[in-house]
Scaffold this motif. Structure first.
Motif, PDB file in Angstrom:
ATOM      1  N   ALA A  42       0.886  -1.267   0.089  1.00  0.00           N
ATOM      2  CA  ALA A  42      -0.042  -0.151   0.182  1.00  0.00           C
ATOM      3  C   ALA A  42       0.828   1.226  -0.162  1.00  0.00           C
ATOM      4  O   ALA A  42       2.068   1.187   0.321  1.00  0.00           O
ATOM      5  N   SER A  43       0.243   2.258  -0.181  1.00  0.00           N
ATOM      6  CA  SER A  43       0.939   3.645  -0.137  1.00  0.00           C
ATOM      7  C   SER A  43       0.495   4.379   0.939  1.00  0.00           C
ATOM      8  O   SER A  43      -0.956   4.901   1.104  1.00  0.00           O
ATOM      9  N   LEU A  44       1.293   4.632   2.013  1.00  0.00           N
ATOM     10  CA  LEU A  44       0.713   4.908   3.273  1.00  0.00           C
ATOM     11  C   LEU A  44       1.072   6.503   3.516  1.00  0.00           C
ATOM     12  O   LEU A  44       2.116   6.767   3.359  1.00  0.00           O
ATOM     13  N   THR A  45       0.184   7.372   3.959  1.00  0.00           N
ATOM     14  CA  THR A  45       0.177   8.675   4.260  1.00  0.00           C
ATOM     15  C   THR A  45      -0.422   9.224   5.720  1.00  0.00           C
ATOM     16  O   THR A  45      -1.448   8.686   5.742  1.00  0.00           O
ATOM     17  N   VAL A  46       0.349   9.882   6.316  1.00  0.00           N
ATOM     18  CA  VAL A  46      -0.161  10.223   7.810  1.00  0.00           C
ATOM     19  C   VAL A  46       0.253  11.756   7.961  1.00  0.00           C
ATOM     20  O   VAL A  46       1.330  12.103   7.413  1.00  0.00           O
ATOM     21  N   ASP A  47      -0.739  12.554   8.214  1.00  0.00           N
ATOM     22  CA  ASP A  47      -0.384  13.920   8.304  1.00  0.00           C
ATOM     23  C   ASP A  47       0.260  14.298   9.814  1.00  0.00           C
ATOM     24  O   ASP A  47       0.513  13.267  10.422  1.00  0.00           O
ATOM     25  N   LYS A  48       0.896  15.409   9.690  1.00  0.00           N
ATOM     26  CA  LYS A  48       1.801  15.633  10.759  1.00  0.00           C
ATOM     27  C   LYS A  48       0.995  15.813  12.168  1.00  0.00           C
ATOM     28  O   LYS A  48       1.511  15.512  13.203  1.00  0.00           O
ATOM     29  N   ALA A  49      -0.228  16.164  12.182  1.00  0.00           N
ATOM     30  CA  ALA A  49      -1.172  15.993  13.379  1.00  0.00           C
ATOM     31  C   ALA A  49      -1.572  14.735  13.750  1.00  0.00           C
ATOM     32  O   ALA A  49      -2.022  14.212  14.851  1.00  0.00           O
ATOM     33  N   ILE A  50      -1.110  13.721  12.891  1.00  0.00           N
ATOM     34  CA  ILE A  50      -1.704  12.286  13.474  1.00  0.00           C
ATOM     35  C   ILE A  50      -3.119  12.125  13.311  1.00  0.00           C
ATOM     36  O   ILE A  50      -3.679  11.309  14.385  1.00  0.00           O
ATOM     37  N   SER A  51      -4.032  12.781  12.488  1.00  0.00           N
ATOM     38  CA  SER A  51      -5.200  12.835  12.689  1.00  0.00           C
ATOM     39  C   SER A  51      -5.761  11.936  11.415  1.00  0.00           C
ATOM     40  O   SER A  51      -6.941  11.413  11.515  1.00  0.00           O
ATOM     41  N   LYS A  52      -5.135  11.889  10.261  1.00  0.00           N
ATOM     42  CA  LYS A  52      -5.646  11.246   9.254  1.00  0.00           C
ATOM     43  C   LYS A  52      -4.542  10.217   8.542  1.00  0.00           C
ATOM     44  O   LYS A  52      -3.450  10.653   8.442  1.00  0.00           O
ATOM     45  N   VAL A  53      -5.166   8.935   8.292  1.00  0.00           N
ATOM     46  CA  VAL A  53      -4.290   8.087   7.753  1.00  0.00           C
ATOM     47  C   VAL A  53      -4.938   7.723   6.218  1.00  0.00           C
ATOM     48  O   VAL A  53      -6.162   7.219   6.451  1.00  0.00           O
ATOM     49  N   LEU A  54      -4.080   7.430   5.403  1.00  0.00           N
ATOM     50  CA  LEU A  54      -4.380   7.273   4.022  1.00  0.00           C
ATOM     51  C   LEU A  54      -3.744   5.991   3.416  1.00  0.00           C
ATOM     52  O   LEU A  54      -2.525   5.974   3.817  1.00  0.00           O
ATOM     53  N   MET A  55      -4.304   5.050   3.155  1.00  0.00           N
ATOM     54  CA  MET A  55      -3.674   3.675   2.392  1.00  0.00           C
ATOM     55  C   MET A  55      -4.310   3.645   1.285  1.00  0.00           C
ATOM     56  O   MET A  55      -5.352   2.928   0.981  1.00  0.00           O
ATOM     57  N   ASN A  56      -3.719   4.412   0.388  1.00  0.00           N
ATOM     58  CA  ASN A  56      -4.107   4.055  -1.202  1.00  0.00           C
ATOM     59  C   ASN A  56      -3.423   3.037  -1.879  1.00  0.00           C
ATOM     60  O   ASN A  56      -2.459   2.489  -1.462  1.00  0.00           O
ATOM     61  N   GLN A  57      -4.256   2.429  -2.893  1.00  0.00           N
ATOM     62  CA  GLN A  57      -3.667   1.293  -3.612  1.00  0.00           C
ATOM     63  C   GLN A  57      -3.297   0.063  -2.697  1.00  0.00           C
ATOM     64  O   GLN A  57      -2.317  -0.483  -2.846  1.00  0.00           O
ATOM     65  N   LEU A  58      -4.175   0.172  -1.818  1.00  0.00           N
ATOM     66  CA  LEU A  58      -4.147  -0.997  -0.774  1.00  0.00           C
ATOM     67  C   LEU A  58      -4.425  -2.544  -1.609  1.00  0.00           C
ATOM     68  O   LEU A  58      -5.369  -2.812  -2.087  1.00  0.00           O
ATOM     69  N   VAL A  59      -3.274  -3.360  -1.874  1.00  0.00           N
ATOM     70  CA  VAL A  59      -3.245  -4.571  -2.479  1.00  0.00           C
ATOM     71  C   VAL A  59      -3.110  -5.739  -1.664  1.00  0.00           C
ATOM     72  O   VAL A  59      -2.342  -5.844  -0.425  1.00  0.00           O
ATOM     73  N   LEU A  60      -4.061  -6.855  -1.907  1.00  0.00           N
ATOM     74  CA  LEU A  60      -3.979  -8.032  -0.933  1.00  0.00           C
ATOM     75  C   LEU A  60      -4.021  -9.263  -1.801  1.00  0.00           C
ATOM     76  O   LEU A  60      -5.010  -9.443  -2.839  1.00  0.00           O
ATOM     77  N   ASP A  61      -2.872  -9.966  -1.789  1.00  0.00           N
ATOM     78  CA  ASP A  61      -3.046 -11.524  -2.400  1.00  0.00           C
ATOM     79  C   ASP A  61      -2.898 -12.367  -1.436  1.00  0.00           C
ATOM     80  O   ASP A  61      -1.850 -12.685  -0.750  1.00  0.00           O
ATOM     81  N   ALA A  62      -3.965 -13.398  -1.112  1.00  0.00           N
ATOM     82  CA  ALA A  62      -3.992 -14.158  -0.064  1.00  0.00           C
ATOM     83  C   ALA A  62      -4.573 -15.532  -0.758  1.00  0.00           C
ATOM     84  O   ALA A  62      -5.121 -15.836  -1.897  1.00  0.00           O
ATOM     85  N   LYS A  63      -4.240 -16.821  -0.119  1.00  0.00           N
ATOM     86  CA  LYS A  63      -4.619 -18.197  -0.159  1.00  0.00           C
ATOM     87  C   LYS A  63      -4.918 -18.617   0.997  1.00  0.00           C
ATOM     88  O   LYS A  63      -4.226 -18.581   2.128  1.00  0.00           O
ATOM     89  N   PHE A  64      -5.999 -19.291   1.044  1.00  0.00           N
ATOM     90  CA  PHE A  64      -6.633 -19.790   2.548  1.00  0.00           C
ATOM     91  C   PHE A  64      -7.017 -21.368   1.988  1.00  0.00           C
ATOM     92  O   PHE A  64      -7.268 -21.618   1.090  1.00  0.00           O
ATOM     93  N   GLU A  65      -6.486 -22.200   2.819  1.00  0.00           N
ATOM     94  CA  GLU A  65      -6.663 -23.635   2.931  1.00  0.00           C
ATOM     95  C   GLU A  65      -7.456 -24.184   4.324  1.00  0.00           C
ATOM     96  O   GLU A  65      -6.816 -23.948   5.451  1.00  0.00           O
ATOM     97  N   GLY A  66      -8.487 -25.023   4.058  1.00  0.00           N
ATOM     98  CA  GLY A  66      -9.022 -25.662   5.322  1.00  0.00           C
ATOM     99  C   GLY A  66     -10.283 -26.513   4.915  1.00  0.00           C
ATOM    100  O   GLY A  66     -11.067 -26.145   3.909  1.00  0.00           O
TER     101      GLY A  66
END
Length: 713
Positions: A292-316
């Protein structure tokens, strides 16, 4: 040679002389009262230093303290808030001769912290903030009246003339106990270490850390490293090459590795983030990674995670499909000030399923979730593994008889049915819409599915549901109240213009009924176990079919064959289709705790008029139903000879037995009785015509008619 020795000897003698002078002229124990006094002033707590403070000359010049303890306030279980086995203090030598203690670094080895919260919410660390507040409110010495002097001011100690400056602290082999009696939790951290190297302002400094911990049955560990840089004045800082590797285990979960990596971290800038998780949870093998592309403002009040990508495999074994491949692409933003999370789902695939949509979450005691979800195509049967090939549905005709018959086994006691646990619904506030272009479930095919539902503190509602279904439509609403057990529910459904035969073929492999169906359902009940649903279901189902047919029975043929047998006539062979057409069929079904009944079944066709009444038990799957059939048309038009003598006679047909193999039976006792009564009425009419002129008295006529009718009863 003598000159070289002299060059070497002079600095050695100077160093030895300085050390001797330092040890002789400066007594480190004179700092003990000052340290204790400052600790009391700054924390409001008692500091206890066991033994003397001694000099250390390796690896640097400084002091060494023995076991040191910071006492807890009264009322707490642990004696100490902080305890350390040894304390090493690096100092600058020259300022000591001017009564200035400039501490370069404090090393704490074997430090133990105990953080405790009482049942009333009081915390031991509150004493530290309270002491700082009290110190800020206390008048300074210059503000105090001259007459108010303390015993220490009258006889000043040597320690009061010293000043102390502290540069930093390094902790190794530490432990932390966090006990919260109010929440009933206990967490222990141990083997905590933090190492800094070459710390300086405006320069990159490497830090490495590690810790292990336990919380009830959970065990976890974390280790990592990073580089940081502090600006002058410590107002800004930057991080890079951040790596964290954690693990966690409990009786049901074993996360072998959970990694997070950041190439850089700076405020108000996009930072490249990577993550991965490997292990087992809830019986599932997990292997997932992403970025992901992580952006946090100086006031630590807003967090952005753009282009968040997940590649997963589950078995059971618990998965409907194993392995299950999950891919996701999305954008996420979190406003910490408003505790609000926004989530835009560009794509989510789980094997053949695909979704897109958005969601908003507001964090609170009960999180508020709002969402909209869309899918182009969902085949629930394929996803759940419910589809079967033709070879799986029926045994092969060539298979030996022994293979086709199931082996005889001793009967097993049926498993006890348990109400599902729906307490989780009480902790939800969820509302959203789902749109599905194509949907298949239980082999029923729908298009343009739109559903809106909500779950609010134990009450789940399907506020609207609509779909195109077999050239018709369906609309429904439902409500589930899980605030009490067993849960109660209501449901209403309207089906309009649905072609019944293809629907029955797909869902039940049954083509017994065809036509255009309109069905209204209004039911309610309680309990969600299979048996409980059947036993507690009540309500009505109104059915209105048009231009259809009942397959599997030819009423006209059945009437001819049975009537011929009664008259002793030969039954002619026929190849007629086993089908009875109708122009309209209506019924109102009453559902009452395992039984369904109707008194107003009607069916109209060119040949027949049918009325029905009876009941069926859908727990035992049995039926006892009587259909009264009146012939209003000609049987010739139904492929057979006409039977005029049965016209306008009502013929009851009884349907009984199991649903799988119902039995049809004509009740000809009633037919013959109706036929006899019809002939009597016809004879009486003729008799009235012949005797009309001879018997003038009406009472006499009635007596004669009653006498004749009585001969047939």
């Amino acid at each position: 040679m003598k000159k070289l020795l002299l060059i070497i000897a002079i600095p050695v003698i100077a160093i030895l002389g300085a050390i001797i002078a330092l040890v002789t002229l400066v007594n480190p124990n004179q700092f003990k009262p000052l340290i204790v006094e400052q600790a009391k002033t700054q924390t409001g707590l008692d500091l206890v230093i066991d033994g003397d403070i001694s000099w250390q000359f390796f690896p640097s010049v400084g002091f060494e303290l023995g076991q040191t303890e910071l006492r807890n306030p009264k009322g707490f279980e642990q004696l100490n808030m902080f305890k350390v086995d040894t304390v090493g203090i690096d100092v600058s030598v020259m300022p000591l001769f001017s009564q200035q203690l400039e501490i370069g670094n404090i090393t704490l080895d074997g430090a133990a912290f105990a953080l405790e919260t009482l049942k009333d919410g009081t915390r031991n660390i509150d004493a530290l903030t309270q002491a700082q507040t009290a110190q800020a409110e206390t008048p300074t010495a210059t503000d105090a009246p001259a007459a108010q002097t303390t015993e220490s001011s009258e006889a000043p100690t040597a320690a009061s003339a010293w000043t102390i400056n502290l540069a930093g602290v390094t902790i190794s082999n530490a432990s932390v106990d966090v006990q919260d009696k109010q929440a009933g939790s206990f967490t222990k951290l141990y083997d905590v270490s933090l190492n800094l190297s070459e710390f300086a302002v405006e320069k990159w400094t490497k830090v490495a850390f590690s810790a292990k911990g336990e919380n009830n049955q959970q065990k976890f560990s974390a280790q990592g490293d990073a580089e940081f840089k502090l600006a002058k004045g410590f107002k800004e800082y930057a991080l890079r090459n951040i790596n964290l590797d954690a693990s966690m285990s409990d009786p049901a979960t074993n996360i072998e590795s959970a990694k997070i990596g950041l190439e850089t971290f700076e405020f108000d800038k996009a930072n490249a983030l990577t993550y991965s998780v490997a292990g087992n949870a809830a019986g599932l093998d997990i292997d997932m990674k992403g970025s992901a592309s992580l952006t946090v403002d100086k006031a630590i009040s807003k967090v952005l995670m753009n282009q968040l990508v997940l590649d997963a495999k589950f078995e059971g074994d618990s998965l409907p499909q194993s392995p299950m491949k999950v891919d996701m692409a999305s954008d996420l933003s979190f406003d910490l000030a408003k505790s609000h999370l926004s989530f835009v789902l560009e794509k989510l695939t789980a094997n053949a399923l695909q979704f897109d949509g958005k969601a908003d979450v507001t964090l609170a005691d009960i999180p508020k979730v709002r969402f909209a979800l869309h899918s182009p195509d969902i085949d629930l049967d394929e996803f759940l593994g419910l589809q079967q090939s033709a070879s799986e549905e029926k045994p092969s005709a060539s298979a030996p008889e022994s293979e086709q018959k199931p082996a005889k086994t001793s009967p097993k006691k049926p498993a006890q049915e348990v109400e599902p646990d729906l307490t989780a619904l009480k902790t939800l506030d969820v509302k959203g819409n789902i749109t599905i272009d194509k949907f298949k479930a239980s082999n029923a095919k729908m298009q343009n599915v739109k559903a809106s539902f909500s779950v609010n503190r134990g009450v789940a509602e399907l506020t609207s549901f609509s779909s195109n279904l077999y050239q018709g439509s369906i609309n429904a609403t439902a409500r589930l109240d899980a605030r009490k057990s067993p849960a109660s529910y209501t449901a209403k459904q309207q089906i309009k213009g649905v072609k019944v035969q293809p629907l029955l073929k797909d869902v039940a492999s049954n083509d017994m009924l065809e036509g255009t169906g309109n069905i209204n359902v209004d039911v309610k009940g309680s309990s969600l176990t299979p048996t409980g649903i059947k036993k507690n279901l009540v309500g009505t189902v109104a059915i209105n079919f048009e231009d259809g047919a009942v397959n599997g029975i030819n009423v006209a043929q059945l009437i001819r064959e049975n009537y011929a047998k009664i008259k002793g006539e030969k039954v002619e062979a026929t190849d007629e289709v086993q089908k009875t057409d109708f122009s309209a069929m209506k019924a109102t079904l009453k559902l009452n705790k395992g039984n369904v009944s109707t008194k107003d079944l009607t069916m109209q066709s060119p040949l027949l008029r049918i009325r029905g009444n009876g009941s069926a038990n859908y727990i035992n799957e049995t039926v006892d139903f009587t259909v009264s059939t009146s012939i209003v048309g000609s049987l010739e038009g139904q492929g057979g000879k006409d039977i005029d003598e049965l016209k306008d006679v009502t013929i009851p047909i009884n349907i009984s037995g199991s649903w799988a193999e119902p039995k049809f039976k004509l009740v000809f006792d009633d037919v013959l009785k109706q036929k006899a009564e019809k002939e009597i009425d016809r004879g009486l009419k003729k008799l009235d015509e012949k005797l009309g002129d001879k018997i003038k008295d009406e009472k006499t006529k009635e007596a004669v008619n009653s006498l004749i009718k009585g001969l047939f009863n």
